[in-house]
Scaffold this active site. Structure first.
Site, short mmCIF file in Angstrom:
data_model
loop_
_atom_site.label_atom_id
_atom_site.label_comp_id
_atom_site.label_asym_id
_atom_site.label_seq_id
_atom_site.Cartn_x
_atom_site.Cartn_y
_atom_site.Cartn_z
N ILE A 67 0.83 -1.20 0.00
CA ILE A 67 0.00 0.00 0.00
C ILE A 67 0.87 1.25 0.00
CG2 ILE A 67 -1.75 1.28 1.28
CD1 ILE A 67 -2.77 -1.42 2.33
N HIS A 85 5.65 -12.55 -31.07
CA HIS A 85 6.68 -11.51 -31.19
C HIS A 85 6.19 -10.41 -32.11
CE1 HIS A 85 10.62 -9.65 -31.50
NE2 HIS A 85 10.41 -9.56 -32.82
#
Length: 473
Positions: free
Chosen positions: A191, A452
Site C-alpha cells: 500500500i 513476437h
C-alpha cells in the site's frame, strides 16, 4: 423475524459475494449480511479506487514525457477533482454490477450489522446470526452453514491515529479533495509504495519510511532493490531500516513533523500530511466469536485447508483469516469453502499458486517462493534472469526498466517461484501462476511459442535462462 437458509455469509466483500454466488450456483439458498456496501474494501476503499488513481497518475506521467515519443504537448494540467470523479464512476459501475449479480442468483441481501449467536431456540448450535438492521429492527438468520468474511481495516499506529487532516490511512487518502504539496508515508509495503508512486506522479513530494531493511519486505530482495532504485530515480525519498518516533509528532496549520531514526541517527521529517500504511487488521471483534468455539491465532480466525474453523459448520475466508490479504485470494478461499460444505470436489488452495501484484510504476508481480525463502527451505536453486531491455516490445513501449527472474529446484527441475518488475507485469504473472499449478519446468515454459513482439516473451527467455539457453541475451 427469523430467516432460515442453507448458507449465510457474514460480509459482502469480494470473498463473501463470490462465495455466495458459487453456493447459489450449487443450488443453495443463500443470504448475505453486509453492514455497508456490497463489494467491501476491495471495491470501495482498496483495489479498485486505488488502481483508478494509479492509472490517472501513470497517464499523467506519460503525457509529461510525450516528447520522447515524438509528441509535443502544451497546456497540460492535472484536474484532480476530475480524477476523483472518474474513480468514483468506476466504483459505482462495479457496485451496480455486484448488486445485479445478487439479483441474478436470487441471493437475499440483508443490510445491517451481524453478530454470531450461540445455541438458542432458533438453532441447537452456534452459527445463527442476529442482525441489527439500519432502521433499528432485528432479524435472525439461521443457516445450515455460515461463512465469515468480515475483512479487515487499516492497522493503526499508536500516536498516529488517522484524523483526516494531518494523519491519513488509505481510507482517508482515497477521499482527498486536493493534493498536498508533500507527504510522509510510514510503511513501504504494498500500500505504501503504491501511494508513493501515484502521489509522486501527481506532483507531490514523497518521503517513504520503512522499518524493514527493504521495501516490500515479503518480496524477492533483488526485486525490492530494483524498485527502490527506480522510485529514487524518479525523485522519491526512501528511508529503509528506519523507525518512526510517534511520540515526537507535532501538528500545526503548516502541516506535520515527526522524528525518524535510521542507524542511530535522528532525522526530522516535515510534510503537509502523513499517511500510515503499516498493514491491515482483521475484523474479528464484535462479531460474536465469543459465542462460539472458534479459535484465533495472532488475531486471525484459524481455519483448516478447507476453510473450516474449529466449529465444522462455520467457515472463514479472506482478510479475517490472515495469510495473503488479497481480493483474489479471498475469492478462491470462498470457492474452496463452498465446494467443501456442499460436498463437491474441492478447488484446493495452495498459497504458492496465488500471484501477488504491486501496481507501482514500474509494477511488481510474483508467485511462489522468493530466492531467500527457497534457500531457507533447503532447495538447491537455479535461476534465470532476463532484463526487459532485451525485449523488443519493452523498447517500443519506452519502458525497458526491470527484469523477470525464474527460480527452479535443481533436483526436481520444478519452478518454485517467478518474480517480475517492469511495465505491465501484473498482466504477465498469471502465466507464471498457471505454470506453478501445472508443476511446469523451465524447459516446458521455454518450449511455449510466445508471440513476437510481445512483453510475454520475457517469461520464455527467463525460463530458458535457468539452464543457460536464453537466445535473446
Amino acid at each position: 423475524m427469523t430467516i432460515t437458509c442453507d448458507v449465510a455469509v457474514l460480509g459482502g466483500g469480494t470473498g463473501g459475494y463470490v462465495a455466495a454466488i458459487r453456493a447459489a450456483q450449487l443450488g443453495k439458498q443463500v443470504v448475505i449480511i453486509e453492514q455497508d456496501k456490497l463489494g467491501g474494501t476491495c471495491l470501495h476503499r482498496g483495489c479498485i479506487p486505488s488502481k483508478a488513481l494509479l492509472r490517472s497518475a501513470e497517464l499523467y506521467a506519460q503525457m509529461k514525457d510525450s516528447l520522447s515519443y515524438g509528441i509535443e504537448t502544451s497546456g497540460l494540467s492535472l484536474v484532480f477533482p476530475k480524477v476523483q470523479q472518474r474513480k468514483q464512476g468506476i466504483v459505482d459501475q462495479l457496485h451496480n454490477g455486484v448488486q445485479y449479480l445478487m439479483r441474478k442468483h436470487k441471493i437475499q441481501v440483508i443490510h445491517g450489522k451481524g453478530r454470531v449467536i450461540g445455541p438458542s431456540i432458533f438453532s441447537p448450535k452456534s452459527g445463527a446470526v442476529a442482525v441489527e438492521l439500519h432502521d433499528g429492527d432485528m432479524e435472525t438468520i439461521v443457516p445450515t452453514h455460515l461463512i465469515l468474511a468480515t475483512g479487515s481495516r487499516p492497522r493503526v499506529l499508536a500516536g498516529l491515529e488517522p484524523d483526516g487532516k494531518h494523519v491519513l490511512s488509505s481510507d482517508e487518502a482515497l477521499l482527498l479533495e486536493e493534493l498536498p504539496a508533500s507527504i510522509i508515508i510510514v510503511g513501504g509495503g504494498v500500500i505504501g509504495v503504491e501511494w508513493a508512486s501515484l502521489l509522486h506522479d501527481f506532483g507531490v513530494k514523497v518521503t517513504v519510511v520503512e522499518a524493514a531493511a527493504q521495501l516490500l519486505p515479503n518480496e524477492d530482495e533483488e526485486v525490492a532493490r530494483e524498485l527502490q532504485k527506480q522510485l529514487e530515480r524518479r525523485g522519491i525519498e526512501i528511508l529503509t531500516g528506519c523507525q518512526i518516533q510517534a511520540e515526537t509528532v507535532e501538528k500545526d496549520n503548516t502541516g506535520i513533523a515527526i522524528t525518524a531514526v535510521q542507524d542511530s541517527n535522528a532525522v526530522r521529517l516535515q510534510a503537509d500530511k502523513l499517511l500510515v500504511s503499516i498493514g491491515r487488521q482483521a475484523n474479528v471483534e464484535n462479531i460474536g466469536l465469543e459465542n462460539t468455539d472458534i479459535a484465533l491465532h495472532q488475531g486471525y480466525i484459524r481455519v483448516n485447508e478447507s476453510m473450516q474453523t474449529t466449529e465444522p459448520h462455520i467457515y472463514a475466508i479472506g482478510d479475517c483469516i490472515g495469510g495473503l490479504q488479497l481480493a483474489h485470494a479471498a475469492s478462491h478461499e470462498g470457492l474452496v469453502a463452498v465446494h467443501h460444505l456442499a460436498g463437491e470436489p474441492s478447488h484446493g488452495y495452495n498459497v504458492r499458486h496465488v500471484p501477488r501484484c504491486v501496481y507501482t510504476r514500474p509494477e511488481v508481480a510474483s508467485v511462489g517462493l522468493n530466492e531467500k525463502e527457497a534457500k531457507e527451505q533447503g532447495i538447491d536453486v537455479k535461476i534465470g534472469k532476463v532484463p526487459f531491455s532485451a525485449i523488443g516490445k519493452a523498447l517500443v513501449h519506452g519502458e525497458k526498466e526491470g527484469f523477470v527472474k525464474v527460480i527452479a529446484d535443481r533436483k526436481s527441475n520444478d519452478i518454485v517461484g517467478v518474480h517480475m518488475i517492469g511495465a505491465h507485469v501484473t498482466e504477465l504473472i498469471s502465466q507464471a501462476a498457471l505454470a506453478q499449478v501445472l508443476d511446469a519446468t523451465p524447459w516446458e515454459i521455454g518450449q511455449t511459442v510466445f508471440a513476437h513482439p510481445s512483453l510475454a516473451e520475457i517469461l520464455g527467455e527467463a525460463a530458458l535462462a535457468v539452464d543457460g539457453k536464453a537466445v535473446g541475451i
